[in-house]
Enzyme design. Structure first.
Site, PDB file in Angstrom:
ATOM      1  N   ARG A  80       0.852  -1.191   0.000  1.00 36.01           N
ATOM      2  CA  ARG A  80       0.000   0.000   0.000  1.00 36.01           C
ATOM      3  C   ARG A  80       0.884   1.235   0.000  1.00 36.01           C
ATOM      4  NH1 ARG A  80      -3.777  -2.625  -1.508  1.00 36.01           N
ATOM      5  NH2 ARG A  80      -5.801  -2.859  -0.499  1.00 36.01           N
TER       6      ARG A  80
ATOM      7  N   HIS B   1      -1.720  -0.396  -9.768  1.00 40.98           N
ATOM      8  CA  HIS B   1      -2.430  -1.250  -8.787  1.00 40.98           C
ATOM      9  C   HIS B   1      -2.979  -2.502  -9.469  1.00 40.98           C
ATOM     10  CE1 HIS B   1      -4.730  -1.151  -4.703  1.00 40.98           C
ATOM     11  NE2 HIS B   1      -4.541  -2.406  -5.111  1.00 40.98           N
TER      12      HIS B   1
HETATM   13  P1  NDP Z   1      -2.088 -10.720   5.730  1.00 40.87           P
HETATM   14  O1  NDP Z   1      -2.974 -10.082   6.721  1.00 40.87           O
HETATM   15  O2  NDP Z   1      -2.240 -12.170   5.450  1.00 40.87           O
HETATM   16  O3  NDP Z   1      -0.565 -10.489   6.153  1.00 40.87           O
HETATM   17  C1  NDP Z   1      -0.112  -9.286   6.681  1.00 40.87           C
HETATM   18  C2  NDP Z   1       1.308  -9.476   7.185  1.00 40.87           C
HETATM   19  O4  NDP Z   1       1.804  -8.213   7.649  1.00 40.87           O
HETATM   20  C3  NDP Z   1       1.387 -10.437   8.382  1.00 40.87           C
HETATM   21  O5  NDP Z   1       2.551 -11.216   8.289  1.00 40.87           O
HETATM   22  C4  NDP Z   1       1.480  -9.473   9.571  1.00 40.87           C
HETATM   23  O6  NDP Z   1       2.165  -9.984  10.698  1.00 40.87           O
HETATM   24  C5  NDP Z   1       2.303  -8.369   8.968  1.00 40.87           C
HETATM   25  N1  NDP Z   1       2.142  -7.145   9.756  1.00 40.87           N
HETATM   26  C6  NDP Z   1       1.008  -6.453  10.010  1.00 40.87           C
HETATM   27  N2  NDP Z   1       1.266  -5.404  10.815  1.00 40.87           N
HETATM   28  C7  NDP Z   1       2.593  -5.443  11.075  1.00 40.87           C
HETATM   29  C8  NDP Z   1       3.461  -4.649  11.859  1.00 40.87           C
HETATM   30  N3  NDP Z   1       3.025  -3.582  12.551  1.00 40.87           N
HETATM   31  N4  NDP Z   1       4.767  -4.994  11.927  1.00 40.87           N
HETATM   32  C9  NDP Z   1       5.237  -6.075  11.238  1.00 40.87           C
HETATM   33  N5  NDP Z   1       4.459  -6.877  10.469  1.00 40.87           N
HETATM   34  C10 NDP Z   1       3.153  -6.556  10.397  1.00 40.87           C
HETATM   35  O7  NDP Z   1      -2.228  -9.870   4.379  1.00 40.87           O
HETATM   36  P2  NDP Z   1      -2.028 -10.373   2.878  1.00 40.87           P
HETATM   37  O8  NDP Z   1      -0.719 -11.039   2.779  1.00 40.87           O
HETATM   38  O9  NDP Z   1      -3.237 -11.084   2.411  1.00 40.87           O
HETATM   39  O10 NDP Z   1      -2.009  -8.957   2.115  1.00 40.87           O
HETATM   40  C11 NDP Z   1      -1.043  -7.976   2.430  1.00 40.87           C
HETATM   41  C12 NDP Z   1      -1.409  -6.667   1.780  1.00 40.87           C
HETATM   42  O11 NDP Z   1      -1.193  -6.732   0.372  1.00 40.87           O
HETATM   43  C13 NDP Z   1      -2.880  -6.263   1.876  1.00 40.87           C
HETATM   44  O12 NDP Z   1      -3.203  -5.722   3.140  1.00 40.87           O
HETATM   45  C14 NDP Z   1      -2.985  -5.235   0.786  1.00 40.87           C
HETATM   46  O13 NDP Z   1      -2.649  -3.961   1.292  1.00 40.87           O
HETATM   47  C15 NDP Z   1      -1.931  -5.668  -0.228  1.00 40.87           C
HETATM   48  N6  NDP Z   1      -2.522  -6.149  -1.480  1.00 40.87           N
HETATM   49  C16 NDP Z   1      -2.163  -5.510  -2.639  1.00 40.87           C
HETATM   50  C17 NDP Z   1      -2.670  -5.942  -3.840  1.00 40.87           C
HETATM   51  C18 NDP Z   1      -2.253  -5.286  -5.108  1.00 40.87           C
HETATM   52  O14 NDP Z   1      -2.794  -5.595  -6.168  1.00 40.87           O
HETATM   53  N7  NDP Z   1      -1.301  -4.380  -5.083  1.00 40.87           N
HETATM   54  C19 NDP Z   1      -3.593  -7.079  -3.926  1.00 40.87           C
HETATM   55  C20 NDP Z   1      -3.885  -7.672  -2.646  1.00 40.87           C
HETATM   56  C21 NDP Z   1      -3.369  -7.217  -1.489  1.00 40.87           C
HETATM   57  P3  NDP Z   1       1.587 -11.247  11.525  1.00 40.87           P
HETATM   58  O15 NDP Z   1       1.785 -12.426  10.604  1.00 40.87           O
HETATM   59  O16 NDP Z   1       2.462 -11.305  12.713  1.00 40.87           O
HETATM   60  O17 NDP Z   1       0.144 -10.961  11.802  1.00 40.87           O
HETATM   61  C1  OXD Z   2      -6.720  -5.821  -2.429  1.00 40.68           C
HETATM   62  C2  OXD Z   2      -6.136  -5.130  -3.582  1.00 40.68           C
HETATM   63  O1  OXD Z   2      -6.500  -5.382  -1.286  1.00 40.68           O
HETATM   64  O2  OXD Z   2      -6.481  -5.485  -4.736  1.00 40.68           O
HETATM   65  O3  OXD Z   2      -7.422  -6.825  -2.635  1.00 40.68           O
HETATM   66  O4  OXD Z   2      -5.318  -4.218  -3.411  1.00 40.68           O
END
Ligand code: NDP
Ligand code: OXD
Length: 310
Positions: free
Chosen positions: A225, A273
């Site tokens: 993001r 995106h």
């Molecule tokens: P998840 O919720 O499965 O994973 C998030 C990860 O981030 C976890 O490992 C979590 O830690 C870690 N995390 C969260 N907060 C912190 C912090 N303060 N410090 C350190 N680590 C942290 O999310 P996804 O993998 O499914 O997706 C990740 C992001 O990808 C989405 O939120 C979205 O913003 C982005 N995205 C972008 C897309 C695009 O097309 N560009 C498409 C889809 C998603 P923990 O494991 O310890 O909870």
């Molecule tokens: C999502 C994305 O969060 O597409 O699903 O960014």
């Protein structure tokens, strides 16, 4: 009993989702009335995306749950009018798309493809790229997407590190967590990938101080993001050569405004995106399964922890 399902997203999404969602609801054996418009007091469930117009959930007086079509839920997670369970999207299409986007861009940097794509006639540098085992990749965020990308890169031979909020053990990935772990993970990042959610804790994770920890000439990929990066700090690091190149898929304002320096910087690639898209068939199956679980009183899949913010 008929369940009334409101599809709260853009007209384009409605056109794409109406048929696969209805088919998925039929397949789990539920009688549903799926529409893009409903009197709010008749709605049982909402299928949600941030492109829609729903802001005030208090008008949905019999609402049981909200199913987000997006993985990132920063636009809804803090909504104080929402007091029913919220689930987020975890699906094959998102995972596979992100693995392909991340490995593609990692390989672009690793192989130095641009030098050959942009070479002038006669520029003949026969140096072969190093092997993957000598290019370290760090992924910030070891969730559904970060872990899948890390494991794909490990399979290609890259030494992969990852960083998360809580401690983890993932085969093929050296795992770090917490503040101290961030520094260790960044030190190992010849190529850095940001796959954190946008929460108050993760904003500006990449800033002047953390950029300085990266090995000089590191590459940065951000499919997570926009607010994860302090843009001015990244531009300064690019100008100073601390970061060699960045590929950015997400931004604080989208579409990226035409006058944004990222458009014009010679060492920045922007993509609109598109790193990973939710695919209608697999996403509809998850929504239908959660609907079924909710109606039987069972725990929902991929429930958002509202206090954590993701
Ligand atoms: P998840 O919720 O499965 O994973 C998030 C990860 O981030 C976890 O490992 C979590 O830690 C870690 N995390 C969260 N907060 C912190 C912090 N303060 N410090 C350190 N680590 C942290 O999310 P996804 O993998 O499914 O997706 C990740 C992001 O990808 C989405 O939120 C979205 O913003 C982005 N995205 C972008 C897309 C695009 O097309 N560009 C498409 C889809 C998603 P923990 O494991 O310890 O909870
Ligand atoms: C999502 C994305 O969060 O597409 O699903 O960014």
């Amino acid at each position: 009993m008929t369940l009334n399902i409101l599809f709260a997203s853009s007209p384009e999404d409605w056109a794409a989702y109406e048929t696969p969602l209805q088919a998925a609801f039929d397949k789990v054996g539920l009688t549903t009335d799926l529409r893009a418009d409903f009197p709010p007091d008749q709605v049982d469930y909402i299928v949600y995306a941030p492109d829609g117009t729903v802001q005030d959930f208090t008008v949905f007086t019999r609402l049981k749950a909200v199913f987000s079509l997006w993985a990132g839920v920063e636009k809804i997670v803090g909504n104080q009018t929402l007091n029913v369970p919220l689930t987020r999207m975890v699906d094959f299409g998102l995972r596979q798309g992100m693995v392909e986007w991340v490995t593609g861009h990692v390989l672009r940097y690793h192989l130095g493809m641009d030098a050959h794509i942009n070479a002038n006639p006669g520029e003949w540098d026969p140096a072969a790229p190093p092997l993957s085992r000598s290019r370290r990749v760090t992924i910030l965020g070891l969730g559904e997407l970060g872990t899948a990308c890390g494991q794909a890169l490990d399979a290609l031979g890259f030494p992969v590190s990852g960083w998360s909020r809580t401690a983890k053990s993932v085969p093929g990935i050296t795992c770090f967590h917490g503040d101290e772990g961030l520094t260790q993970a960044l030190e190992l990042a010849d190529i850095l990938v940001l796959l954190l959610p946008n929460t108050p804790q993760t904003q500006n994770t990449l800033n002047t101080d953390t950029l300085a920890v990266l090995p000089q000439g590191a590459f940065v990929l951000n499919p997570g993001r926009g607010p994860l990066i302090d843009d001015d700090a990244l531009l300064a690091a690019l100008d100073a050569g601390q970061v060699a190149h960045a590929t950015l898929d997400v931004f604080r304002t989208e579409p990226l405004p035409l006058d944004h320096p990222y458009w014009h910087h010679p060492n920045v690639t922007v993509t609109p995106h598109i790193a990973a898209a939710t695919r209608t068939d697999s996403a509809s199956k998850l929504v239908a399964e959660n609907l079924r679980l909710s109606e039987t009183g069972a725990p929902l899949l991929h429930l958002v922890d509202r206090s954590r913010g993701y």
